[in-house]
Each structure stands twice: as structure tokens, then as C-alpha cells.
Design an enzyme around this catalytic site. Sequence first.
Site, PDB file in Angstrom:
ATOM      1  CG  ASP A   1       0.267  -4.018   2.796  1.00  0.00           C
ATOM      2  OD1 ASP A   1       0.855  -3.515   1.814  1.00  0.00           O
ATOM      3  OD2 ASP A   1      -0.562  -3.387   3.479  1.00  0.00           O
TER       4      ASP A   1
ATOM      5  CB  SER B   1       2.705   1.693   6.460  1.00  0.00           C
ATOM      6  OG  SER B   1       1.465   1.259   6.895  1.00  0.00           O
TER       7      SER B   1
ATOM      8  CG  HIS C   1      -0.558   0.303   2.498  1.00  0.00           C
ATOM      9  ND1 HIS C   1      -0.273  -0.667   3.434  1.00  0.00           N
ATOM     10  CD2 HIS C   1      -0.317   1.486   3.109  1.00  0.00           C
ATOM     11  CE1 HIS C   1       0.116  -0.089   4.555  1.00  0.00           C
ATOM     12  NE2 HIS C   1       0.105   1.222   4.393  1.00  0.00           N
TER      13      HIS C   1
HETATM   14  N1  ARG Z   1      -4.606   0.593   7.453  1.00  0.00           N
HETATM   15  C1  ARG Z   1      -3.301   0.574   6.882  1.00  0.00           C
HETATM   16  C2  ARG Z   1      -2.648   1.946   7.067  1.00  0.00           C
HETATM   17  O1  ARG Z   1      -3.129   2.750   7.789  1.00  0.00           O
HETATM   18  C3  ARG Z   1      -3.312   0.101   5.463  1.00  0.00           C
HETATM   19  C4  ARG Z   1      -3.985   0.986   4.465  1.00  0.00           C
HETATM   20  C5  ARG Z   1      -3.993   0.513   3.029  1.00  0.00           C
HETATM   21  N2  ARG Z   1      -4.946  -0.525   2.770  1.00  0.00           N
HETATM   22  C6  ARG Z   1      -6.248  -0.339   2.401  1.00  0.00           C
HETATM   23  N3  ARG Z   1      -7.009  -1.401   2.250  1.00  0.00           N
HETATM   24  N4  ARG Z   1      -6.788   0.817   2.185  1.00  0.00           N
HETATM   25  O2  ARG Z   1      -2.184   2.646   6.253  1.00  0.00           O
HETATM   26  N1  GLU Z   2      -1.098   1.331   7.625  1.00  0.00           N
HETATM   27  C1  GLU Z   2      -0.544   2.379   8.410  1.00  0.00           C
HETATM   28  C2  GLU Z   2       0.467   3.206   7.590  1.00  0.00           C
HETATM   29  O1  GLU Z   2       0.304   3.374   6.413  1.00  0.00           O
HETATM   30  C3  GLU Z   2       0.041   1.840   9.653  1.00  0.00           C
HETATM   31  C4  GLU Z   2      -1.047   1.421  10.538  1.00  0.00           C
HETATM   32  C5  GLU Z   2      -1.220   2.307  11.733  1.00  0.00           C
HETATM   33  O2  GLU Z   2      -1.709   3.436  11.617  1.00  0.00           O
HETATM   34  O3  GLU Z   2      -0.838   1.832  12.805  1.00  0.00           O
HETATM   35  O4  GLU Z   2       1.391   3.763   8.094  1.00  0.00           O
END
Ligand code: ARG
Ligand code: GLU
Length: 720
Positions: free
Chosen positions: A223, A655, A87
Amino acid sequence: MIKKITAVFLIFNFSFTIVSKADEGMWLPLLLKQLNESDMQRNGLKLSAEDIYSINKSSLKDAIVQFNGGCTAEVISDKGLILTNHHCGYGQIQAHSSVQNDLLTNGFWAMNQSEELVNAGVTATFIVRMEDVTSKVLAGITDQMGDAERDKKINEAIVQIQKEAVTGTRYAAFIRPFYYGNEYYMFITETFTDVRLVGAPPSSIGKFGGDTDNWIWPRHTGDFSIFRIYANKNNEPANYSADNIPYKPKYVIPISMKGVESGDFTMVYGFPGRTTEYLSSYAVNMIMNQSDPDKVKIRNTRLQIMDQAMKGSDAIRIQYAAKYAGIANYWKKWQGEINGLKKLDAISKKEQFEKSFLLNVNASNDARNKYGNLFTDFEKKYKELSILNKQRDYYYEAILGVEAISYTSSFYDVIEGLYAGKKINDYEKEIDKLKSNMKVFFKYFNASTDEKIAIALLKMYSEDINKKDQPEIFSIIEKKYHGDFSKYAQEIYAKSIFVSEDKMNKLFQNFGRNYKKISKDPMYKLMQSCYSKFLKDIKPQYTALDVDVTKLNRAYMKGMRELITDKKYYPDANSTLRVAYGKVNGYFPRDGVFYDYYTTLEGLIEKENPLVDEFMVSPKLKELYLKKDYGKYADKNGELRVAFCASNHTTGGNSGSPVLNGEGQLIGTNFDRDWEGTMSDIMYDPNQVRNIVLDVRYTLFVIDKYAGAGYLLNEMQIAN
Ligand code: ARG
Ligand code: GLU
């Protein structure tokens, strides 16, 4: 006396600790020696603080990369290979995709260096060193100074110190406030700008579970994506050139094949973006009862409309993929955050803490003078701030949620300047930039989808924001269109040049003449009305209040550190390099339910659903699964582990961060947080907060067995 105060404090503090369980906190690498080393070692770290961060020798820090400003990546080969999340590289993967050559769907693997894909504008930044510059920045600052004078002096000092630090080097420097401006640290950075895409799994692996599983444990998302940093012949940063060669790093993180078990020590080294752990109860109240719910509501509408359009057309699906994911990500996070704060009873915990803080304050005249009015001031300011914050949220989320409006606003300065009598020559650079932005904008823009979004969001805005606070255009819509937003939108999307690439091209063919008609453009008028309302009313008032609140927060933070000394305070995340450490561990998300600490390919196959995009499994992966062809990537029971969770305190920006074992070897890549723990940006709970980590053995399995790009493993240092 002091003892007595502490005792009183402890009574009130029975359940709420602000800091410093082994797992809470995002620590500054240069202070590890002083603050954390012994605690980390007691918990299983075999390295010294100097191995993690050193300015005298190469250390782990030299393998930590801030990837493209917003994510983290780690160096895993001596030829500049870096590992981050799928991502995080999503925008680049998307940019190289078309309906005919869809890398999002199919994945991509360079089979040698010449096949790697060049990305315009992607950056990889290393931290050369960091330094406490508090005394330099605050030299000559007194409590008696007015705010404006204080800020001016501080800013001047910052500019000067930064300049001195890097003049004559190829480095950059930036200074950030910590603890709400009680301390300042400087970071010296080196940024590489030729960063090429080496490989990415198909979305069916890299985004498996999609937005449904996003922020959710147990998780089965592979990921990750891989890039390579290139440098010039002297191993220095250089823009893309065919002559560039792979960057030779100062430090390469070795990879462990041993995996992890429950209770194992882990640490996360990366660039967490933003947390606010020391807010008052008034701030938490505004966030959880107003701001988060408002933003969720607005994005809900936007996402539904986008989703429909994307399901109806492959072209729109590719166009909107990254945009949608970005909007959906925080939309979901805010919902988790509201739940988590409620479940923790966060406001009463904060209130309890505030009461006990006040007991300490009232125990001495000096403290009472400094901190006695803090909470009445907070209360007063947040009453005012809430009103403006709502207007601001609606401006950013609803008004600018209409892409045509936010795009048109990028012309505001130039057009208004020209109307005010400036010459076209004054804006040559700006106009060039607008012209090149135009191409990018229209590549990812679908006018009819945006029109639907405009109808819904403008209507929502007109209903939810007090009439007296609305931009003038809303009363015109009321009068001329009887509040029929469809009719209004239809007209402006049909007439405006800003939603048509052809018309915009014509504008740029002779900007100096054609701009004159823009004042009559209906999209421009809409934007102008909203934007000038924002600039004239909302922004200045909001900013003034924000300055006041920051000042209160600075005093509060200072007071906490002065009066409650049995704690270690970590600074809020601010996109600077940090270390978090904790343990691999499952958790009880709710009554009677336990989530184990790891997931497997078996579990991924259990989630398979050929009818739902997000849960499709590619035939190749299925085949490897059926043959149990896991090679050396299986665990001791022959299972292929996909992900694990641990109690490291992380946030957005983490991330792609390396997750390391006690020996400093890579065991995984951080990519998410659990749903029950998303409130940890505001309040951490060791029982519920888990970071979600891709097991590095699954990453290697996908590269080797799935993608057939095993040649990359030869570059890595894999410890068996
Ligand atoms: N939650 C994760 C972060 O904050 C992954 C985000 C990307 N994935 C998604 N399905 N939108 O960034
Ligand atoms: N997916 C998040 C990022 O892009 C990390 C997840 C979180 O916020 O802990 O940094």
C-alpha cells in the site's frame, strides 16, 4: 487523606488503565521531552526528543507531511520525494485513469521528472512549529461565564492570536482545543500546492487483498505511492507552473535496510484524525449499540448495490472505485469496533472507572461541588442525544447516501436565496463554483446505480425513523405513491435535471432564467424537504445538546486530571501532529491462535486467486517470486518481507505515516490497523491493538525490481 483516596481508586482500577502503557497514546511532539523522552529511550529510542521535534534546528518533524488534508506522508529525498499509501493517492491515480489508460489496474511510473503527473488541488503541509496558547486563549475566561459568552470570547482570542502569529509570513496558523477545551495549541503551517504523482504500483500490489483484507492482519498489501513536492525558485509554495523545481526539504528521513524483529522499538510520526478515549459509559453505549450498527446497516445496502454495478461495467468500476473504497472502509471499521468494544466489555470497564472516579470526587467538598453531578447529567443528556443522533446518522448516511440528493443540496443556498429575492449578481462566485463542480460530479456519477440506491435507502429511512420525525415528503410519497419507492424514484430520476449532465449544462447556459423552474424539479423538492427538516429541527437541537455534552466532557476531563494524578494523559487525536511509540509484536487474536509479527511474499502467493480480482497476482511479480529475485531486499533468511505489525497507537489519518526505528530511520509506512484492535479509537488494549506497516524493503523492491524505476533510489539515503 489523598493517599487513602488513591488506594481506594487503585482497588477499583484493577484492570482498566486509562493511559500510559509504553504503547498507548498519541503524544504531542513539543511535549515529548517533558513527558516521554526517558520512557522512549528506556524502550529503545536512541534519539533525543530534540531530534524528533525542534524549533532550533532541523529535525524529524520537518520531514512529516500532512498529505491532502487526510493522510500523512514523509520526505525521503532531498528533491522533495514523498512516500505515502496507495490508498492515500488513490483519488489522484483514479483521476488520471480511463478505460484506455487504466493506471489503477496497471500502475504508473514516471521514468524521469518530466513524466510526473500534475494533480489539481493536492496539498502537502508541513508543521513549522507548534505552541501552547492555552493561557492566551483562556485569558479572562471564568467559570461563572455563560456558554455563549465563553465561546465568543474564546473564538475572538483565537482569531486574533492566529492572525498575529502569521501576518507578514507565507505561513498559516490554526488553533485547536485539546482535552475538550481545557488546553489550546497553535500550529504554524506551510502548505505546498504543486504535488505531482511519481509512481504507484498496480492495484494488484497496492490494493492486494482489497476490501476483503482491509483492516485485517496478516496482510500482504503493497500500500504505497510516491509523489514529489514542487516549489518556486525560492523554495516556496507555488501553484503548478512548468518553471517550478523540486522542493528542497529541511530534513530527509534515511531508510533502513535492516528491517525489524519482534520486540524492536518503533515510533509513528503523523496526523491521527480523531479518537475519543475519555468518553463516559453513556457515550460508549450510544456508539456501540446504536450509532455504529445503524451506519453499518445503511452502508451495507449502499455497498451491495454499488458492487453489483461495478462488477457489471468497467466504466462504472473506475468511476466508483474511490467512492466505494471510502464507504467500505468505515463500514468495516465500525463492525470491528463493535466487536472489539464488546470483547473488552468496554461499558462495564467505563462504569467501573466512573465508580472509582466518584469515590475520589466524594472525598472532598470542593470536588463534589464541581463533579458530583457529572454522571447523572451525562445520563440525562445522552438519553436526549441518542434520539437526535439517530436522526442525524440517518440523514447523513441514508438521505445524503443518495448522491443525487447530496449533489442537489449544494444548490440549496443559491436557489433559496434567489427565490427569497436576492439578485443573480450576488451569487456569481457560487454559481461559477457549482458549474465547475458539475463536471467532477458527473465524471463519477451513474444515475441508474444511484436510483437503485435511492429506492433502498429512502425505504429504509421511512421504516427506521419515527413517522413524526420524517420530512414531509415522506407522507407525500405515502399518499401519492402508496409507499412504492421504486415508482417514486423512477419518476424523479426520469424528470429531474440534477441527474443529467446534459440538462444541467442547459441550466448553466442561462442560469438567471432557467433557475426559476427548479422549484418544480422533483429531486430538488425531495432534497428541500429533507434538508430543511435537517436544518430546522435536527441540526439545531443536536448542536445544542452537543455543546452541553462537550461541556460535561470538559469538566470530566479536568476532573480526571485533577483527581487521578498517577497517570499521563495524552490528548485525543484531532488531526494534529503526534508521535506514537510501541514495539514490534505478534498477538493472540482469539483462543488458541497466534499471529506472527511479519508477512512475506511467499504468503502473498499463498493468497493468490486468479478468479477473484482482489487476490490476483501480476505475472511479473510471480516471476520475481519464482526466481526468488529479491536482491538486497531479502531478509537474513532470504525471505522478502511484505508487512509487519506493532503496538503503536494509531488511527485514521496515520495512513502513510513513517514508521521509524530507534535511530529514526524509516523501516516502513503505516497503512492500517488490525481488525481486533479497531476499537482503540475509544479504548486501547495492548494485547489486541496493532498498527499495520508496509516493510520499506518491499516498497523499494517494488520500485526497483518490479517497476524498473530504480533511478528513484539514487535520490534516497539508504543505510545498509
Ligand atoms: N483501512 C485503511 C484505512 O483506514 C485502508 C483503507 C483503504 N483500503 C481499502 N481497501 N478500502 O484507511
Ligand atoms: N488506513 C487508515 C488511514 O487511512 C489508518 C488505519 C487506522 O485507522 O488505524 O489513515
